[in-house]
Design a protein around this motif. Structure first.
Motif, mmCIF file in Angstrom:
data_model
loop_
_atom_site.group_PDB
_atom_site.id
_atom_site.type_symbol
_atom_site.label_atom_id
_atom_site.label_comp_id
_atom_site.label_asym_id
_atom_site.label_seq_id
_atom_site.Cartn_x
_atom_site.Cartn_y
_atom_site.Cartn_z
ATOM 1 N N LYS A 1 0.766 -1.202 -0.027
ATOM 2 C CA LYS A 1 0.093 0.021 -0.042
ATOM 3 C C LYS A 1 0.980 1.298 0.082
ATOM 4 O O LYS A 1 0.502 2.337 -0.763
ATOM 5 C CB LYS A 1 -0.901 0.102 1.360
ATOM 6 C CG LYS A 1 -1.931 -1.049 1.199
ATOM 7 C CD LYS A 1 -3.126 -0.946 2.210
ATOM 8 C CE LYS A 1 -4.127 -1.784 2.322
ATOM 9 N NZ LYS A 1 -4.988 -1.968 3.364
ATOM 10 N N SER A 2 1.755 1.250 0.783
ATOM 11 C CA SER A 2 2.943 2.306 0.817
ATOM 12 C C SER A 2 3.798 2.569 -0.267
ATOM 13 O O SER A 2 3.947 3.511 -0.662
ATOM 14 C CB SER A 2 3.578 2.568 2.142
ATOM 15 O OG SER A 2 4.176 1.051 2.381
ATOM 16 N N GLU A 3 4.050 1.382 -0.831
ATOM 17 C CA GLU A 3 5.190 1.230 -2.022
ATOM 18 C C GLU A 3 4.385 1.777 -3.297
ATOM 19 O O GLU A 3 5.155 2.395 -4.097
ATOM 20 C CB GLU A 3 5.656 -0.045 -2.136
ATOM 21 C CG GLU A 3 6.623 -0.640 -0.820
ATOM 22 C CD GLU A 3 7.061 -2.030 -0.952
ATOM 23 O OE1 GLU A 3 7.106 -2.415 -2.176
ATOM 24 O OE2 GLU A 3 7.536 -2.631 -0.122
ATOM 25 N N ASN A 4 3.175 1.367 -3.143
ATOM 26 C CA ASN A 4 2.692 1.572 -4.783
ATOM 27 C C ASN A 4 1.411 2.767 -4.699
ATOM 28 O O ASN A 4 0.533 2.590 -5.642
ATOM 29 C CB ASN A 4 1.672 0.326 -5.280
ATOM 30 C CG ASN A 4 2.948 -0.641 -5.370
ATOM 31 O OD1 ASN A 4 4.380 -0.505 -5.637
ATOM 32 N ND2 ASN A 4 2.515 -1.936 -5.723
ATOM 33 N N GLY A 5 1.471 3.701 -3.668
ATOM 34 C CA GLY A 5 0.703 4.836 -3.854
ATOM 35 C C GLY A 5 -1.002 4.314 -3.721
ATOM 36 O O GLY A 5 -1.795 4.778 -4.436
ATOM 37 N N PHE A 6 -0.889 3.536 -2.667
ATOM 38 C CA PHE A 6 -2.585 3.288 -2.371
ATOM 39 C C PHE A 6 -3.359 4.307 -1.583
ATOM 40 O O PHE A 6 -2.568 4.778 -0.625
ATOM 41 C CB PHE A 6 -2.736 1.978 -1.604
ATOM 42 C CG PHE A 6 -4.177 1.285 -0.949
ATOM 43 C CD1 PHE A 6 -4.818 0.801 -1.872
ATOM 44 C CD2 PHE A 6 -4.433 1.777 0.060
ATOM 45 C CE1 PHE A 6 -5.971 0.426 -1.536
ATOM 46 C CE2 PHE A 6 -5.823 1.554 0.574
ATOM 47 C CZ PHE A 6 -6.730 0.512 -0.366
ATOM 48 N N CYS B 1 -6.653 -6.642 -1.568
ATOM 49 C CA CYS B 1 -5.435 -7.385 -1.641
ATOM 50 C C CYS B 1 -5.056 -7.878 -3.046
ATOM 51 O O CYS B 1 -3.923 -7.661 -3.546
ATOM 52 C CB CYS B 1 -5.677 -8.633 -0.590
ATOM 53 S SG CYS B 1 -4.195 -9.783 -0.626
ATOM 54 N N LYS B 2 -6.025 -8.362 -3.766
ATOM 55 C CA LYS B 2 -5.760 -8.801 -5.215
ATOM 56 C C LYS B 2 -5.527 -7.766 -6.026
ATOM 57 O O LYS B 2 -4.567 -7.934 -6.920
ATOM 58 C CB LYS B 2 -7.260 -9.573 -5.599
ATOM 59 C CG LYS B 2 -6.984 -10.287 -7.091
ATOM 60 C CD LYS B 2 -8.135 -10.742 -7.357
ATOM 61 C CE LYS B 2 -8.061 -11.668 -8.996
ATOM 62 N NZ LYS B 2 -7.710 -10.393 -9.761
ATOM 63 N N SER B 3 -6.223 -6.634 -5.866
ATOM 64 C CA SER B 3 -5.695 -5.603 -6.739
ATOM 65 C C SER B 3 -4.510 -5.052 -6.528
ATOM 66 O O SER B 3 -3.669 -4.928 -7.557
ATOM 67 C CB SER B 3 -6.825 -4.510 -6.243
ATOM 68 O OG SER B 3 -8.193 -4.757 -6.561
ATOM 69 N N LEU B 4 -4.142 -5.028 -5.465
ATOM 70 C CA LEU B 4 -2.437 -4.733 -4.864
ATOM 71 C C LEU B 4 -1.625 -5.653 -5.579
ATOM 72 O O LEU B 4 -0.459 -5.457 -6.298
ATOM 73 C CB LEU B 4 -2.212 -4.596 -3.424
ATOM 74 C CG LEU B 4 -2.898 -3.615 -2.754
ATOM 75 C CD1 LEU B 4 -3.048 -3.664 -1.151
ATOM 76 C CD2 LEU B 4 -2.266 -2.113 -3.084
#
Length: 514
Positions: free
Chosen positions: A255-260, A313-316
């Motif tokens: 989440k933090s790595e990919n701009g969630f 979760c799946k979307s990430l």
């Protein structure tokens, strides 16, 4: 193979991205290959081949492999379902390796593998057989004739160790398959015999409710080797409770790595009403809406809250899978190397391996022009030793064999002289070196002596001395191996002759050899 590639990735995720200064090193039929792509292949090849080549030597190997990839693409192999499925399965394995970590994967997959190997039912044998299917209403005379026929084939195999079992299968068997079988897949009679044989061993003729069989075990194995099922174990581990918990933990980090970014308004409406048209969240600027959630949730009967957690979760994970080759350029090359290996393996099977195995005309022609390569160090006697009850039978047997192909001698003699239950002739057929058979030694090579068999006192030989085999089938394994080498060399030469290859020698000099 998947495990080897996956383990090659272990060090990739902590390595910095390639420099943006990544010049084109070569063009092969117009397709560009950068220095970093070449360097990855060079290091991968050196690590797995166990041989340290010069950059120039590897360049020749790299060019040959890429020409084969191009040949595979020309045949459309890269578009077939099986190839695409294997590539995507490997990509998923890479993602699992990336998300779960090596220690977790190794511990989990080894535990699963130990559980699999506890079961004896995992034992398998690879068999090929000469069989004759028999009707349930077969008469005793019919059964006896088939028994005699199969006994003569078994005797031929015993006496002539050079004979190719596969050729006899082609000529005499109702079932020409080579296949793996496991426990409880065949009749109890067949299973008992097949699993009692060692690799390379041939059975005696035996009956089952289906007919009469002569079985050879080509290979055998217990549980599959760990390395051969590693990718499957990774996929299964990812679906296990432990794997899911680990992935959920990793998803929180993504989440933090990919701009969630959550949209509280949309999520709130979804949790209250059970549906919404609004955006639920965004990943790296890409919007994920209530409509997308509905499509996901329709096949997952859970509470809305649990469905939302799974959807996030799946979307990430999907986003990470899509972008992982951008985040880690080395991983892109790992995936490409694996895909190339699949394409090269399949096109080589079609163009080289199948002809080398089955092209009878090609094998015969190759043998004809290279027959001197297969000559024996000393002459051998190709023929048969006949132990007969009387002189008349011996003379008659010689006449019977005069115009009969060598491969049919034993079967014909059995049917002619031994079919009525009385054994008038004992037969030893094959290609004999000096010292192999005391009767041939005395009657052909004029050495040694023998005592006649009391019940069959008249012993004669039929055949002739040979300096080498007459037919490629007598040395088929050696001919197939040499023919394959010939086909491969010819194919690679044709590909190279038709190719346009450009190499930037200055860039080649800068390749990192470490």
């Amino acid at each position: 193979m998947k495990r080897a590639f996956l383990l090659g990735c272990v060090c990739l995720f902590g390595v910095a991205c390639f420099s943006q200064n990544d010049p084109v090193l070569m063009r092969i039929n117009g397709r560009e290959f950068t220095r970093s792509r070449f360097e990855y292949g060079f290091k991968h090849y050196s690590a797995h081949a166990g041989v340290r080549l010069s950059v120039k030597e590897y360049a020749d190997i790299f060019i040959a492999s890429q020409l084969k990839v191009k040949a595979a693409e020309a045949q459309g192999i890269d578009t077939v379902f099986d190839f695409r499925k294997q590539r995507e399965s490997y990509r998923a394995s890479l993602l699992g390796f990336h998300l779960l970590g090596r220690n977790f994967l190794d511990d989990g997959t080894h535990e699963m593998y130990r559980n699999i190997t506890k079961h004896a039912l995992s034992e398998q044998v690879k068999v090929i057989q000469i069989c004759k299917y028999l009707p349930q209403a077969a008469t005793s005379r019919h059964l006896h004739m088939e028994q005699v026929r199969m006994d003569s084939i078994a005797e031929q195999i015993k006496r002539n160790t050079n004979i190719a079992f596969e050729n006899l299968v082609e000529r005499f068997s109702d079932d020409k398959r080579t296949r793996w079988i496991g426990r409880l897949q065949e009749t109890s009679e067949f299973e008992k015999v097949a699993f009692s044989l060692n690799k390379g061993e041939t059975s005696h003729p035996f009956f089952t409710p289906e007919g009469i069989h002569l079985v050879k075990v080509v290979d055998r194995k217990g549980a599959p080797e760990y390395k051969d099922v590693y990718a499957w174990l990774v996929e299964r581990l990812m679906r296990s409770q432990k794997g899911e918990e680990r992935i959920l933990s990793r998803a929180e980090e993504l989440k933090s790595e990919n701009g969630f970014v959550r949209n509280p308004e949309g999520i709130g409406e979804l949790l209250i009403k059970g549906k919404t048209e609004k955006e639920l969240f965004a990943i790296d600027g890409r919007s994920y809406t209530g409509r997308m959630f509905q499509e996901f949730a329709s096949s997952r009967p859970q509470s809305v809250k649990r469905q939302l957690q799974s959807f996030i979760c799946k979307s990430l994970l999907d986003d990470e899978k899509r972008r992982m080759t951008e985040k880690y350029p080395e991983m892109r090359y790992v995936l490409q190397e694996y895909a190339d290996s699949l394409l090269i393996g399949e096109v080589t099977r079609r163009v080289i391996d199948e002809p080398a195995m089955n092209d009878r005309a090609g094998l015969a022609t190759y043998f004809k022009f290279h027959s001197s390569h297969y000559r024996w160090d000393a002459p051998r006697y190709k023929g048969a030793v006949l132990h007969c009850t009387d002189k008349r039978t011996a003379k008659r047997a010689k006449r019977v064999l005069k115009k009969t192909p060598f491969e049919e001698w034993t079967a014909l003699l059995q049917q002619t002289f031994n079919a009525n239950g009385t054994e008038q002739i004992k037969i030893e057929q094959g290609t004999f070196s000096e010292g192999d058979n005391k009767y041939v030694d005395k009657l052909v090579f004029r050495k040694g002596d023998f005592a006649s068999i009391a019940s069959h006192p008249f012993t004669v030989v039929v055949g002739e001395k040979k300096k080498g085999p007459d037919d490629y089938r007598e040395v088929i394994d050696s001919v197939r191996k040499d023919y394959r080498i010939f086909l491969l060399a010819s194919w690679e030469r044709e590909l190279r002759t038709a190719a346009k290859v450009e190499i930037n020698q200055e860039v080649l000099k800068t390749v990192n050899k470490d």
